[in-house]
Design a protein around this motif. Sequence first.
Motif, PDB file in Angstrom:
ATOM      1  N   THR A 796       0.952  -1.311   0.068  1.00 45.08           N
ATOM      2  CA  THR A 796      -0.088   0.000  -0.084  1.00 45.08           C
ATOM      3  C   THR A 796       0.738   1.089   0.012  1.00 45.08           C
ATOM      4  O   THR A 796       2.034   1.062   0.145  1.00 45.08           O
ATOM      5  CB  THR A 796      -0.756  -0.022   1.218  1.00 45.08           C
ATOM      6  OG1 THR A 796      -0.330  -0.003   2.535  1.00 45.08           O
ATOM      7  CG2 THR A 796      -1.805  -1.021   1.303  1.00 45.08           C
ATOM      8  N   GLY A 797       0.216   2.540  -0.276  1.00 44.85           N
ATOM      9  CA  GLY A 797       1.023   3.539  -0.124  1.00 44.85           C
ATOM     10  C   GLY A 797       1.482   4.103   1.261  1.00 44.85           C
ATOM     11  O   GLY A 797       0.843   3.272   2.339  1.00 44.85           O
ATOM     12  N   GLU A 798       1.758   5.086   1.430  1.00 47.35           N
ATOM     13  CA  GLU A 798       2.391   5.721   2.890  1.00 47.35           C
ATOM     14  C   GLU A 798       1.282   5.718   3.985  1.00 47.35           C
ATOM     15  O   GLU A 798       1.507   5.786   4.993  1.00 47.35           O
ATOM     16  CB  GLU A 798       3.124   6.799   2.744  1.00 47.35           C
ATOM     17  CG  GLU A 798       4.607   6.672   1.708  1.00 47.35           C
ATOM     18  CD  GLU A 798       5.485   7.848   2.100  1.00 47.35           C
ATOM     19  OE1 GLU A 798       5.146   8.739   2.782  1.00 47.35           O
ATOM     20  OE2 GLU A 798       6.568   7.807   1.872  1.00 47.35           O
ATOM     21  N   MET A 799       0.012   6.189   3.113  1.00 53.02           N
ATOM     22  CA  MET A 799      -1.015   6.546   4.074  1.00 53.02           C
ATOM     23  C   MET A 799      -2.016   4.966   4.151  1.00 53.02           C
ATOM     24  O   MET A 799      -3.220   4.918   4.494  1.00 53.02           O
ATOM     25  CB  MET A 799      -1.861   7.651   3.724  1.00 53.02           C
ATOM     26  CG  MET A 799      -0.914   8.779   3.945  1.00 53.02           C
ATOM     27  SD  MET A 799      -1.545  10.434   3.572  1.00 53.02           S
ATOM     28  CE  MET A 799      -2.463  10.716   5.107  1.00 53.02           C
ATOM     29  N   GLY A 800      -1.404   3.875   3.799  1.00 51.70           N
ATOM     30  CA  GLY A 800      -2.370   2.775   3.795  1.00 51.70           C
ATOM     31  C   GLY A 800      -3.333   2.543   2.549  1.00 51.70           C
ATOM     32  O   GLY A 800      -4.058   1.705   2.753  1.00 51.70           O
ATOM     33  N   ARG A 801      -3.305   3.395   1.505  1.00 49.11           N
ATOM     34  CA  ARG A 801      -3.956   3.376   0.451  1.00 49.11           C
ATOM     35  C   ARG A 801      -3.454   2.488  -0.727  1.00 49.11           C
ATOM     36  O   ARG A 801      -2.448   2.759  -0.881  1.00 49.11           O
ATOM     37  CB  ARG A 801      -4.649   4.571   0.037  1.00 49.11           C
ATOM     38  CG  ARG A 801      -5.298   5.437   1.038  1.00 49.11           C
ATOM     39  CD  ARG A 801      -6.454   4.760   1.736  1.00 49.11           C
ATOM     40  NE  ARG A 801      -6.945   5.649   2.595  1.00 49.11           N
ATOM     41  CZ  ARG A 801      -7.967   5.107   3.478  1.00 49.11           C
ATOM     42  NH1 ARG A 801      -8.143   3.783   3.569  1.00 49.11           N
ATOM     43  NH2 ARG A 801      -8.529   5.883   4.632  1.00 49.11           N
ATOM     44  N   ALA A 802      -4.497   1.712  -1.491  1.00 49.02           N
ATOM     45  CA  ALA A 802      -4.305   1.519  -2.859  1.00 49.02           C
ATOM     46  C   ALA A 802      -4.496   2.193  -4.075  1.00 49.02           C
ATOM     47  O   ALA A 802      -5.131   3.350  -3.583  1.00 49.02           O
ATOM     48  CB  ALA A 802      -4.844   0.006  -3.147  1.00 49.02           C
ATOM     49  N   ALA A 803      -3.797   2.175  -4.955  1.00 51.08           N
ATOM     50  CA  ALA A 803      -4.039   3.058  -6.021  1.00 51.08           C
ATOM     51  C   ALA A 803      -5.448   2.678  -6.690  1.00 51.08           C
ATOM     52  O   ALA A 803      -6.519   2.386  -6.106  1.00 51.08           O
ATOM     53  CB  ALA A 803      -3.050   2.993  -7.029  1.00 51.08           C
ATOM     54  N   HIS A 804      -5.424   2.273  -7.957  1.00 49.44           N
ATOM     55  CA  HIS A 804      -6.741   1.601  -8.709  1.00 49.44           C
ATOM     56  C   HIS A 804      -6.463   0.003  -8.656  1.00 49.44           C
ATOM     57  O   HIS A 804      -7.529  -0.627  -9.114  1.00 49.44           O
ATOM     58  CB  HIS A 804      -6.503   2.011 -10.093  1.00 49.44           C
ATOM     59  CG  HIS A 804      -5.549   1.600 -10.681  1.00 49.44           C
ATOM     60  ND1 HIS A 804      -4.053   1.723 -10.444  1.00 49.44           N
ATOM     61  CD2 HIS A 804      -5.442   0.975 -12.034  1.00 49.44           C
ATOM     62  CE1 HIS A 804      -3.380   0.930 -11.493  1.00 49.44           C
ATOM     63  NE2 HIS A 804      -4.051   0.521 -12.197  1.00 49.44           N
ATOM     64  N   GLU A 805      -5.739  -0.711  -8.070  1.00 51.74           N
ATOM     65  CA  GLU A 805      -5.452  -2.030  -8.025  1.00 51.74           C
ATOM     66  C   GLU A 805      -4.849  -2.376  -6.799  1.00 51.74           C
ATOM     67  O   GLU A 805      -4.154  -1.500  -6.146  1.00 51.74           O
ATOM     68  CB  GLU A 805      -4.890  -2.602  -8.996  1.00 51.74           C
ATOM     69  CG  GLU A 805      -3.456  -2.098  -9.402  1.00 51.74           C
ATOM     70  CD  GLU A 805      -2.841  -2.356 -10.739  1.00 51.74           C
ATOM     71  OE1 GLU A 805      -3.331  -2.950 -11.628  1.00 51.74           O
ATOM     72  OE2 GLU A 805      -1.534  -2.298 -10.884  1.00 51.74           O
ATOM     73  N   MET A 806      -4.986  -3.656  -6.373  1.00 57.78           N
ATOM     74  CA  MET A 806      -4.095  -4.176  -5.237  1.00 57.78           C
ATOM     75  C   MET A 806      -3.684  -5.641  -5.548  1.00 57.78           C
ATOM     76  O   MET A 806      -4.533  -6.411  -6.211  1.00 57.78           O
ATOM     77  CB  MET A 806      -5.094  -4.019  -3.964  1.00 57.78           C
ATOM     78  CG  MET A 806      -5.958  -5.131  -3.724  1.00 57.78           C
ATOM     79  SD  MET A 806      -7.359  -4.774  -3.224  1.00 57.78           S
ATOM     80  CE  MET A 806      -8.398  -3.855  -4.264  1.00 57.78           C
ATOM     81  N   ILE A 807      -2.842  -5.864  -4.744  1.00 54.63           N
ATOM     82  CA  ILE A 807      -2.209  -7.176  -4.795  1.00 54.63           C
ATOM     83  C   ILE A 807      -2.771  -8.164  -3.419  1.00 54.63           C
ATOM     84  O   ILE A 807      -2.350  -7.832  -2.425  1.00 54.63           O
ATOM     85  CB  ILE A 807      -0.647  -7.395  -4.911  1.00 54.63           C
ATOM     86  CG1 ILE A 807      -0.105  -6.894  -6.247  1.00 54.63           C
ATOM     87  CG2 ILE A 807      -0.101  -8.905  -4.880  1.00 54.63           C
ATOM     88  CD1 ILE A 807       1.186  -6.554  -6.476  1.00 54.63           C
ATOM     89  N   LEU A 808      -3.412  -9.230  -3.545  1.00 54.85           N
ATOM     90  CA  LEU A 808      -3.747  -9.934  -2.424  1.00 54.85           C
ATOM     91  C   LEU A 808      -2.876 -11.288  -2.482  1.00 54.85           C
ATOM     92  O   LEU A 808      -2.688 -11.919  -3.055  1.00 54.85           O
ATOM     93  CB  LEU A 808      -5.271 -10.510  -2.681  1.00 54.85           C
ATOM     94  CG  LEU A 808      -6.330  -9.281  -2.894  1.00 54.85           C
ATOM     95  CD1 LEU A 808      -7.786  -9.989  -2.937  1.00 54.85           C
ATOM     96  CD2 LEU A 808      -6.247  -8.353  -1.471  1.00 54.85           C
TER      97      LEU A 808
END
Length: 951
Positions: A796-808
């Motif tokens: 995730t990003g520095e503030m815990g957010r994903a962009a438009h996709e994520m890896i599970l």
Amino acid sequence: MNTNLFQLRHIGPRDHEKDIMLKAIGVDSIDQLIYETIPDDIRLQNELDLPEALSEYEYLQHINELGAKNKIFKSYIGLGYHEAITPSVIQRNILENPGWYTAYTPYQAEIAQGRLEALLNYQTMVCDLTGMELANASLLDEGTAAAEAMALLFDVRERAKKKAGANKFFVSEEILPQTLSVLKTRAIPIGIELVIGNHEKFDFSDDFYGAILQYPGKNGSVVDYSTFVAKANENNIKVAVAADILSLAVLKAPGEFGVDVVVGTTQRFGIPLGYGGPHAGYFATKEAYKRSIPGRIIGVTKDKDGEPALRMALQTREQHIKRERATSNICTAQVLLAVMAGMYAVYHGKEGIQFIANRVHSASQTLAAALNRLGFKQKNTAYFDTILVEVEAEKLRATAEANQVNFNYVDKNHVAISLNETVGLKEINAIVDCFEQAFNIQDITITEFISENILPENIKRNTSFLDHEVFNTYHSETDMMRYIKKLERKDLALNHSMISLGSCTMKLNAASEMLPLSNPQWGNIHPFVPLNQAEGYQIVLKNLEQQLNVVTGFAGTSLQPNSGAQGEFAGLMVIRAYHEANGDTHRNICLIPSSAHGTNPASAVMAGMKVVVTKTDEKGNIDVEDLRAKAELHKDNLAALMVTYPSTHGVFEKAIKEITSIVHDNGGQVYMDGANMNAQVGLTNPATIGADVCHLNLHKTFAIPHGGGGPGVGPICVAPQLVPFLPTNPVITTGGGNPITAISAAPWGSALACLISYGYITMLGSKGLTDSTKIAILNANYMKERLQQHFQTLYTGEMGRAAHEMILDCREFKQKGIEVVDIAKRLMDYGFHAPTVSFPVAGTIMVEPTESESLVELDRFCDALISIRKEIDATSKEDENNVLKNAPHTLAMLTNDDWSFPYSRQEAAYPLEYIMDNKFWPSVRRVDDAYGDRNLICSCNPIEDYMEAEA
């Protein structure tokens, strides 16, 4: 609610749904979410400078008005492009059918058996007509297919021990001009020297490793190449032939005279001209080269029950596995067009194809005889569909264009005229009239076709083709319609459920974007007509280039690359040309982060660059200090950095501007892979992060449908210093003032497909595009929150957010004996296509919902994954007879009297209640990939072949 707004139809979540999602994420507004996702220093301060959005109704009026500006002449230009008749049953049921055009590349074979069968038909058709042993399931066009042939023969030359150091490639002067230009582009960076000449004067010296011939030649001449090929074989020189596929119904198949590769285009098998594309190129070769063949190959295997099944064969050749050593790139196919061309052969069958070919040949004979009566000499001693006429060309041109007819004006004293399946007596008389009017000659009328047997015996076809049952069954429209529907029902596409593929952005392909593709005002224009005949196209293409400039923040765009991988190659070749213009010919080092798209290393090697991989840190971000050290180490030779942004890990890396500055400070240019542009549009852009060039996947971010693995368009957008080097075309000038040679065959690549992206941007406008990006990020983060207690998000990003996709991360499930592939196959039982599997990290799935999916569909997918997690928890490593390992479950299993599984039929097929309402049945059980690779069968072979393979 303003129902005129296209964004209301394109964007999935309703306003009240957005509130629910924001609450689940724990933010007060979308703007807060974007603030927590995208670094401040790259956020755009102003809206995109685009015209106000049009409604769907306004857009369709607008595009029809522009279409009316195109002049639809009868074009007999040839040069690899011919007017063709698309059978209505194919147009309505495939080209215009979202069940076919919204499907994804058939990596999940069990829910892609329909298009896999259609592609096997295509491969069989190509093998039969060319006389070769093995064909792939299409390439981008004839020019790029020829370049792939040159590269394949270069790669395998080591096997001919005498040829280990040979680097010369002979090109017949009869080659199509655009093919020659593409060959030049591909040859230069990998050290191939092209020698262009007359094949009859070729000396077969040891310096040559290969040769390519055109059959028939660019101006229509047909010659017997058997002596040339025999002598080449004696001298260990491999031979490729670029062949007109329709001519092979009457001309000797190249495989019969011993060539190594046959390439061409299947455009004239029912595919609209479309001002140059998209069209499916073909590539056929010997089975000995099966490990080197580019593109995807469809092969026969068996499923878990031993029943026949299809899947993509020999995937170990592909870039996501072999990277810079790949011989295949997933972005090299035009599947939808290959399906249509294969269906053209299914519908017409052997006798129908022979009838069309003979009629075209007879029309050419009839025209030649008529012009001979008028005193004009036809120069080709043998020909199929193209005659070369000695005539005062400019005088004829003025009259012909006044009569809305286009010829190929070879030089001031010669005109080539290429006929096609649309030509009847009316068209022949119209051509003759042009000559009569131009030279004030007595009027004659042609009343019947000549059908003399004028082809020399040594070049006539005497072998059979299209004998398989599939080409001899579906010749009535009723039968054909039902066959197409039968195959469609075996395929899961976007018209059934979300396809949440990370990095592949499977969004809505709106009907209003697609409708113009069926309009002959757009479909029936040859790519080499004079520009004043394509005014509508020129307006659209220039507008689209400007729209993409605005979106990327760059100064210039080339629409010529006709896939994402071609865009990567084009971008790097433009960087190469820039360095050469500055006298920095030694700059050849390309830095590529280990997290990069798999296509990147393969493209860098194609562009003649040396790949240096940089590390990523424990959070999945580029290791800035490692990159700095390697940039400084190679500063004297640094050519480029290839970076994907947001990263392939689904994160907006905060250090991106520092990274691009490091590269610039050390003399390099920055190439940004545009695969993840769906997270940037309207919020940031490649220019702002410090890139110099990017490619855009118009079949991802800009709504061109994937079509089962193509059509695609991969334009490049560039900063001011790179504009002069944008690619040109040898027939119609395009590009910058100091352009590189052609990247693909047509001047504007797949121009017809560009209408889709033009419609997408024009109907969304600045606000709609920006809102689409915001909602793509909202949807991804909502799914991340819903799934976080069941699946760990890897990065995730520095503030815990994903962009438009994520890896599970699914690697922990191995302790239960469950692999990520088991999750992928089980999702089929829930009615979903799996997300991207084991890329970019093995044992993971990468999820990208896009902006087009509503909260209901997002929840349905989350419910499916959560249910699967519970199924995983209920398994043990010792028990392999479980619902995941046995997935997918077919209708044949559920209706079988024998049920030997420790779970119920309902658990297998209907694990959640929503599935009862809209069940999708996989048509085969889990396929056996290894068996198919060991027993490679890639065409519609007789049943005996399968029995022999089994034995």
